[in-house]
Design a protein around this motif. Structure first.
Motif, short mmCIF file in Angstrom:
data_model
loop_
_atom_site.label_atom_id
_atom_site.label_comp_id
_atom_site.label_asym_id
_atom_site.label_seq_id
_atom_site.Cartn_x
_atom_site.Cartn_y
_atom_site.Cartn_z
N LEU A 209 0.83 -1.20 0.00
CA LEU A 209 0.00 0.00 0.00
C LEU A 209 0.87 1.26 0.00
O LEU A 209 0.51 2.26 -0.64
N ALA A 210 2.00 1.21 0.69
CA ALA A 210 2.89 2.37 0.70
C ALA A 210 3.42 2.66 -0.70
O ALA A 210 3.49 3.82 -1.13
N ARG A 211 3.78 1.60 -1.44
CA ARG A 211 4.27 1.79 -2.82
C ARG A 211 3.16 2.33 -3.72
O ARG A 211 3.40 3.18 -4.58
N ALA A 212 1.94 1.83 -3.53
CA ALA A 212 0.82 2.29 -4.35
C ALA A 212 0.52 3.76 -4.07
O ALA A 212 0.22 4.53 -4.99
N ALA A 213 0.59 4.17 -2.81
CA ALA A 213 0.36 5.57 -2.47
C ALA A 213 1.46 6.46 -3.05
O ALA A 213 1.18 7.54 -3.58
N GLU A 214 2.70 5.97 -2.98
CA GLU A 214 3.82 6.74 -3.54
C GLU A 214 3.66 6.91 -5.05
O GLU A 214 3.93 7.98 -5.60
N ALA A 215 3.18 5.85 -5.73
CA ALA A 215 2.96 5.94 -7.17
C ALA A 215 1.89 6.96 -7.51
O ALA A 215 1.91 7.57 -8.59
N ALA A 216 0.95 7.15 -6.58
CA ALA A 216 -0.11 8.15 -6.78
C ALA A 216 0.32 9.55 -6.34
O ALA A 216 -0.46 10.50 -6.44
#
Length: 310
Positions: A209-216
């Motif tokens: 989830l941290a990576r997905a948030a960073e991608a956003a």
């Protein structure tokens, strides 16, 4: 090379717990002077003071606290080895230590393992399930601590073999009064404007989830980080935030807690669990049978729901 005596370690742990050498002597039917001698020999062996003896009791020093942690682990493993050998004496044809992530244990794994052991051809096999982190599963497989593990396929699986197991689908879980509760599905980015609760940072799900948030280009606004899905979902019921969790787990709680579960539409929200092991050639016949059985459950696993809201 220093080697520890298990009897002395057992007396040391008991003394730290009881805070009294006399009570330990009574428990093990040993005169207190013999217990004290063992403890003194342990201190001589380690070269440091392990215990503080006072009128109010016996307490571990900082060095003793460190040894105490290791001693508990060593005694646990020694006792488990005895139990495992006793299992073979009693006629069990195989014993498997299976390591699995929290998600796997909370979903279908316990039922799959129970069904495996209930089959007539497997009734001589015993499977012990232990929950741990993905990274520790791989490390323990390499160390030979366990023969089989279940974790998410996005974990670092260098040096181990894998076979597909079951899939799960992530969704956002909300209180019925939350603005997202009216949606039939949403993308993860839609959740980032709201406070969330989640599992602790060591989990693979947290890192995903941290990576997905960073991608956003955003950050997750965590209000609380907890260690179990039950605790997380109770926080959601108390309106202290929303959470992202496997639908297969959240749906079980949704009816009882009055929550809404909205599937995520992101491609990465459908996750693949895998069975991992070092090498099929070194698996015991019992472990090989378990791997084959669990892989078969994965082949028959229906695709997870993508639009249904609970």
């Amino acid at each position: 090379m220093r080697e520890f005596d298990l009897v002395s370690l057992r007396l040391f742990v008991a003394t730290c717990d009881a805070r009294s050498i006399a009570r330990v002597g009574e428990k093990f039917n040993i005169v207190p002077s013999a217990v004290s001698k063992r403890l003194q020999q342990l201190e001589t062996h380690t070269g440091v003071d392990l215990l503080v003896r006072s009128k109010s009791g016996v307490f571990p020093t900082p060095a003793g606290e460190t040894l105490l942690e290791y001693a508990r682990s060593m005694l646990f493993d020694a006792d488990r080895a005895v139990r495992d050998m006793d299992a073979f004496v009693s006629g069990i044809r195989g014993k498997i230590r299976l390591l699995a992530t929290l998600s796997a244990v909370a979903e279908s794994l316990p039922e799959d393992v129970a069904n495996f052991m209930q089959e007539k051809r497997h009734q001589g096999v015993q499977v012990d399930i232990e929950e741990t982190l993905s990274r520790d599963i791989v490390r323990n497989l390499h160390a030979g601590v366990a023969s089989v593990g279940i974790c998410w396929d996005a974990a670092e699986l260098d040096g181990v073999k894998t076979r597909p197991y079951r899939r799960d689908h992530l969704g956002v879980v909300t209180h019925p009064s939350h603005p997202l509760a009216t949606l039939r599905s949403c993308c993860f980015e839609d959740t980032l404007d709201y406070e969330q609760v989640g599992l602790h940072p060591q989990t693979a799900g947290y890192r995903l989830l941290a990576r997905a948030a960073e991608a956003a280009g955003k950050q997750i606004q965590y209000r609380s980080l907890l260690s179990t899905f039950d605790a997380v979902l109770r926080m959601v019921r108390a309106k202290l935030g929303i959470t992202v969790a496997p639908i297969e787990i959240a749906a079980t709680y949704a009816a009882a807690l009055g929550l809404k579960v909205i599937p995520l539409t992101d491609d990465w929200a459908i996750r693949q669990l895998v069975i991992c092991y070092r090498d099929e050639a070194i698996l015991s016949p019992a472990a090989k049978s378990l791997v084959d059985y669990l892989a078969l459950q994965g082949e028959s696993d229906a695709p997870p729901p993508v639009t249904q809201s609970v």
